[in-house]
Write an enzyme that holds these catalytic residues in place. Structure first.
Site, PDB file in Angstrom:
ATOM      1  N   LYS A 151      71.988  67.697 -69.316  1.00  0.00           N
ATOM      2  CA  LYS A 151      71.268  66.420 -69.189  1.00  0.00           C
ATOM      3  C   LYS A 151      69.977  66.595 -68.387  1.00  0.00           C
ATOM      4  O   LYS A 151      68.925  66.113 -68.780  1.00  0.00           O
ATOM      5  CB  LYS A 151      72.172  65.376 -68.497  1.00  0.00           C
ATOM      6  CG  LYS A 151      73.472  65.128 -69.251  1.00  0.00           C
ATOM      7  CD  LYS A 151      74.351  64.101 -68.566  1.00  0.00           C
ATOM      8  CE  LYS A 151      74.927  64.539 -67.223  1.00  0.00           C
ATOM      9  NZ  LYS A 151      75.900  65.660 -67.314  1.00  0.00           N
TER      10      LYS A 151
ATOM     11  N   ARG B 127      78.514  56.238 -65.980  1.00  0.00           N
ATOM     12  CA  ARG B 127      79.528  57.291 -65.991  1.00  0.00           C
ATOM     13  C   ARG B 127      80.924  56.698 -66.101  1.00  0.00           C
ATOM     14  O   ARG B 127      81.895  57.453 -66.122  1.00  0.00           O
ATOM     15  CB  ARG B 127      79.432  58.065 -64.690  1.00  0.00           C
ATOM     16  CG  ARG B 127      79.024  59.541 -64.843  1.00  0.00           C
ATOM     17  CD  ARG B 127      79.000  60.099 -63.437  1.00  0.00           C
ATOM     18  NE  ARG B 127      78.854  61.512 -63.347  1.00  0.00           N
ATOM     19  CZ  ARG B 127      77.699  62.163 -63.192  1.00  0.00           C
ATOM     20  NH1 ARG B 127      76.562  61.522 -63.242  1.00  0.00           N
ATOM     21  NH2 ARG B 127      77.694  63.460 -63.013  1.00  0.00           N
TER      22      ARG B 127
ATOM     23  N   ARG C 147      74.146  77.818 -62.131  1.00  0.00           N
ATOM     24  CA  ARG C 147      72.986  76.913 -62.047  1.00  0.00           C
ATOM     25  C   ARG C 147      72.246  77.097 -60.720  1.00  0.00           C
ATOM     26  O   ARG C 147      72.844  77.176 -59.664  1.00  0.00           O
ATOM     27  CB  ARG C 147      73.454  75.460 -62.172  1.00  0.00           C
ATOM     28  CG  ARG C 147      72.333  74.475 -61.900  1.00  0.00           C
ATOM     29  CD  ARG C 147      72.621  73.105 -62.442  1.00  0.00           C
ATOM     30  NE  ARG C 147      73.743  72.445 -61.810  1.00  0.00           N
ATOM     31  CZ  ARG C 147      74.196  71.247 -62.184  1.00  0.00           C
ATOM     32  NH1 ARG C 147      73.653  70.624 -63.213  1.00  0.00           N
ATOM     33  NH2 ARG C 147      75.215  70.699 -61.565  1.00  0.00           N
TER      34      ARG C 147
ATOM     35  N   ARG D  48      73.640  74.087 -55.751  1.00  0.00           N
ATOM     36  CA  ARG D  48      74.248  72.846 -55.272  1.00  0.00           C
ATOM     37  C   ARG D  48      75.610  73.113 -54.656  1.00  0.00           C
ATOM     38  O   ARG D  48      76.373  73.923 -55.174  1.00  0.00           O
ATOM     39  CB  ARG D  48      74.394  71.866 -56.441  1.00  0.00           C
ATOM     40  CG  ARG D  48      73.261  70.898 -56.534  1.00  0.00           C
ATOM     41  CD  ARG D  48      73.261  70.130 -57.817  1.00  0.00           C
ATOM     42  NE  ARG D  48      74.508  69.423 -58.102  1.00  0.00           N
ATOM     43  CZ  ARG D  48      74.655  68.592 -59.139  1.00  0.00           C
ATOM     44  NH1 ARG D  48      73.650  68.375 -59.956  1.00  0.00           N
ATOM     45  NH2 ARG D  48      75.802  67.993 -59.352  1.00  0.00           N
TER      46      ARG D  48
ATOM     47  N   ARG E 145      85.196  67.617 -60.839  1.00  0.00           N
ATOM     48  CA  ARG E 145      84.161  66.851 -61.554  1.00  0.00           C
ATOM     49  C   ARG E 145      84.499  66.775 -63.046  1.00  0.00           C
ATOM     50  O   ARG E 145      84.284  65.753 -63.688  1.00  0.00           O
ATOM     51  CB  ARG E 145      82.789  67.510 -61.352  1.00  0.00           C
ATOM     52  CG  ARG E 145      82.252  67.290 -59.932  1.00  0.00           C
ATOM     53  CD  ARG E 145      81.155  68.266 -59.567  1.00  0.00           C
ATOM     54  NE  ARG E 145      80.004  68.167 -60.434  1.00  0.00           N
ATOM     55  CZ  ARG E 145      79.141  69.168 -60.651  1.00  0.00           C
ATOM     56  NH1 ARG E 145      79.321  70.336 -60.044  1.00  0.00           N
ATOM     57  NH2 ARG E 145      78.125  68.994 -61.450  1.00  0.00           N
TER      58      ARG E 145
HETATM   59  P1  ADP Z   1      73.705  68.541 -66.354  1.00  0.00           P
HETATM   60  O1  ADP Z   1      72.470  67.845 -65.834  1.00  0.00           O
HETATM   61  O2  ADP Z   1      74.231  67.914 -67.615  1.00  0.00           O
HETATM   62  O3  ADP Z   1      74.785  68.704 -65.324  1.00  0.00           O
HETATM   63  P2  ADP Z   1      71.980  70.905 -66.426  1.00  0.00           P
HETATM   64  O4  ADP Z   1      70.811  70.498 -67.251  1.00  0.00           O
HETATM   65  O5  ADP Z   1      71.794  70.982 -64.955  1.00  0.00           O
HETATM   66  O6  ADP Z   1      73.276  69.999 -66.786  1.00  0.00           O
HETATM   67  O7  ADP Z   1      72.475  72.337 -67.001  1.00  0.00           O
HETATM   68  C1  ADP Z   1      73.562  73.022 -66.380  1.00  0.00           C
HETATM   69  C2  ADP Z   1      73.236  74.525 -66.378  1.00  0.00           C
HETATM   70  O8  ADP Z   1      73.242  75.005 -67.720  1.00  0.00           O
HETATM   71  C3  ADP Z   1      71.869  74.858 -65.798  1.00  0.00           C
HETATM   72  O9  ADP Z   1      71.976  76.076 -65.072  1.00  0.00           O
HETATM   73  C4  ADP Z   1      70.979  75.032 -67.038  1.00  0.00           C
HETATM   74  O10 ADP Z   1      69.931  75.977 -66.808  1.00  0.00           O
HETATM   75  C5  ADP Z   1      71.966  75.562 -68.064  1.00  0.00           C
HETATM   76  N1  ADP Z   1      71.662  75.069 -69.420  1.00  0.00           N
HETATM   77  C6  ADP Z   1      71.192  73.866 -69.777  1.00  0.00           C
HETATM   78  N2  ADP Z   1      71.034  73.788 -71.110  1.00  0.00           N
HETATM   79  C7  ADP Z   1      71.429  74.981 -71.605  1.00  0.00           C
HETATM   80  C8  ADP Z   1      71.513  75.544 -72.924  1.00  0.00           C
HETATM   81  N3  ADP Z   1      71.145  74.832 -74.004  1.00  0.00           N
HETATM   82  N4  ADP Z   1      71.968  76.819 -73.049  1.00  0.00           N
HETATM   83  C9  ADP Z   1      72.348  77.526 -71.945  1.00  0.00           C
HETATM   84  N5  ADP Z   1      72.296  77.062 -70.699  1.00  0.00           N
HETATM   85  C10 ADP Z   1      71.837  75.812 -70.522  1.00  0.00           C
HETATM   86  P1  AMP Z   2      75.083  64.912 -61.202  1.00  0.00           P
HETATM   87  O1  AMP Z   2      73.862  65.312 -60.460  1.00  0.00           O
HETATM   88  O2  AMP Z   2      74.822  63.966 -62.330  1.00  0.00           O
HETATM   89  O3  AMP Z   2      75.935  66.088 -61.601  1.00  0.00           O
HETATM   90  O4  AMP Z   2      75.970  64.062 -60.159  1.00  0.00           O
HETATM   91  C1  AMP Z   2      76.443  64.652 -58.962  1.00  0.00           C
HETATM   92  C2  AMP Z   2      77.475  63.735 -58.313  1.00  0.00           C
HETATM   93  O5  AMP Z   2      76.879  62.479 -57.970  1.00  0.00           O
HETATM   94  C3  AMP Z   2      78.694  63.378 -59.162  1.00  0.00           C
HETATM   95  O6  AMP Z   2      79.702  64.367 -59.099  1.00  0.00           O
HETATM   96  C4  AMP Z   2      79.132  62.059 -58.516  1.00  0.00           C
HETATM   97  O7  AMP Z   2      79.830  62.296 -57.302  1.00  0.00           O
HETATM   98  C5  AMP Z   2      77.797  61.402 -58.163  1.00  0.00           C
HETATM   99  N1  AMP Z   2      77.287  60.550 -59.242  1.00  0.00           N
HETATM  100  C6  AMP Z   2      76.160  60.752 -59.973  1.00  0.00           C
HETATM  101  N2  AMP Z   2      75.992  59.766 -60.876  1.00  0.00           N
HETATM  102  C7  AMP Z   2      77.043  58.922 -60.703  1.00  0.00           C
HETATM  103  C8  AMP Z   2      77.467  57.727 -61.346  1.00  0.00           C
HETATM  104  N3  AMP Z   2      76.757  57.175 -62.356  1.00  0.00           N
HETATM  105  N4  AMP Z   2      78.610  57.141 -60.922  1.00  0.00           N
HETATM  106  C9  AMP Z   2      79.325  57.662 -59.917  1.00  0.00           C
HETATM  107  N5  AMP Z   2      79.011  58.793 -59.279  1.00  0.00           N
HETATM  108  C10 AMP Z   2      77.871  59.418 -59.662  1.00  0.00           C
END
Ligand code: ADP
Ligand code: AMP
Length: 211
Positions: free
Chosen positions: A13, A87, A126, A159, A170
């Site tokens: 995302k 969510r 990541r 993170r 999660r």
């Molecule tokens: P989210 O925001 O849904 O938690 P991220 O965009 O942070 O996910 O992506 C999670 C990890 O996967 C990051 O380290 C990112 O670089 C990697 N990633 C994202 N998209 C892809 C993809 N299409 N192929 C491989 N790795 C990816």
């Molecule tokens: P993310 O950066 O989207 O992976 O979110 C990190 C953490 O923030 C999650 O594991 C939750 O603890 C909290 N969080 C983010 N978005 C929401 C949401 N819409 N509702 C509840 N908790 C959230």
């Protein structure tokens, strides 16, 4: 055009949001980033959210929805990407109330589909800038210089909640609370299921086809 991106943690995302911001000029609203910024600034919202985030639990809906409303108002009519919100089904219902209130609509609810076995690897590898705006992966999307952002030159961080035990929680929260949103948006008629595997640019093309 307003969109939302949902899916399991690690689905991509944040990565896709960054591309949409850069290539389409949309405004990015990530509840995860907003909570991390509140934690950094030691606000009361941040202190409250931290209790849940450290364990990988969801922050309560009441706290989250209020924060999103403030951000919607702040964006003042720009095209938005909601990333990681809603969510839960109650959050999605609350969002509909807000959309009515501000005469907005979500044109596409993109669900990024990625098999479970890929998610743990994506999350443990990541690395990102402290504000979460630039996301890398040690293996799948490494920066040119290890540990340094290609774009801003900032150091990359891992993170705290990207540790295996917290990730497992999660993923559980996702299965219980977020996956049901697929049916919610299907019924609403704006669900778009996107294959989130392959290169980020290929995933981006699949999204852009709908815009
Ligand atoms: P989210 O925001 O849904 O938690 P991220 O965009 O942070 O996910 O992506 C999670 C990890 O996967 C990051 O380290 C990112 O670089 C990697 N990633 C994202 N998209 C892809 C993809 N299409 N192929 C491989 N790795 C990816
Ligand atoms: P993310 O950066 O989207 O992976 O979110 C990190 C953490 O923030 C999650 O594991 C939750 O603890 C909290 N969080 C983010 N978005 C929401 C949401 N819409 N509702 C509840 N908790 C959230």
């Amino acid at each position: 055009m307003n969109i939302l991106l949902f899916g399991p943690p690690g689905a991509g995302k944040g990565t896709q949001s960054a591309m949409l911001v850069e290539k389409k000029g949309m405004a990015h609203i990530s509840t995860g980033d907003l909570f991390r910024s509140a934690i950094k600034n030691e606000t009361s919202l941040g202190l409250e959210a931290k209790k849940y985030m450290d364990k990988g639990d969801l922050v309560p809906d009441s706290v989250t929805v209020g924060m999103v409303e403030e951000e919607l108002v702040r964006q003042n009519g720009k095209d938005i990407i909601l990333d990681g919100f809603p969510r839960t089904v109650p959050q999605a219902e609350a969002l509909n109330v807000l959309l009515d209130k501000y005469e907005m609509k979500i044109d596409n609810a993109f669900f990024l589909e990625v098999p479970n076995e890929l998610l743990m690897k994506r999350l443990t590898g990541r690395r990102m800038t402290a504000d979460g705006k630039h996301v890398y992966h040690l293996e799948f999307n490494p920066p040119k210089t290890p540990g340094v952002c290609d774009i801003t030159g900032e150091p990359l961080i891992q993170r705290k909640d990207d540790q295996e035990d917290v990730i497992a929680n999660r993923l559980k929260a996702y299965e219980e609370s977020t996956r049901p949103l697929k049916d919610f948006y299907k019924e609403q008629g704006n669900l778009r299921v996107i294959d989130g595997t392959g290169e980020p640019k290929d995933v981006f093309e699949r999204i852009v086809d709908y815009l």
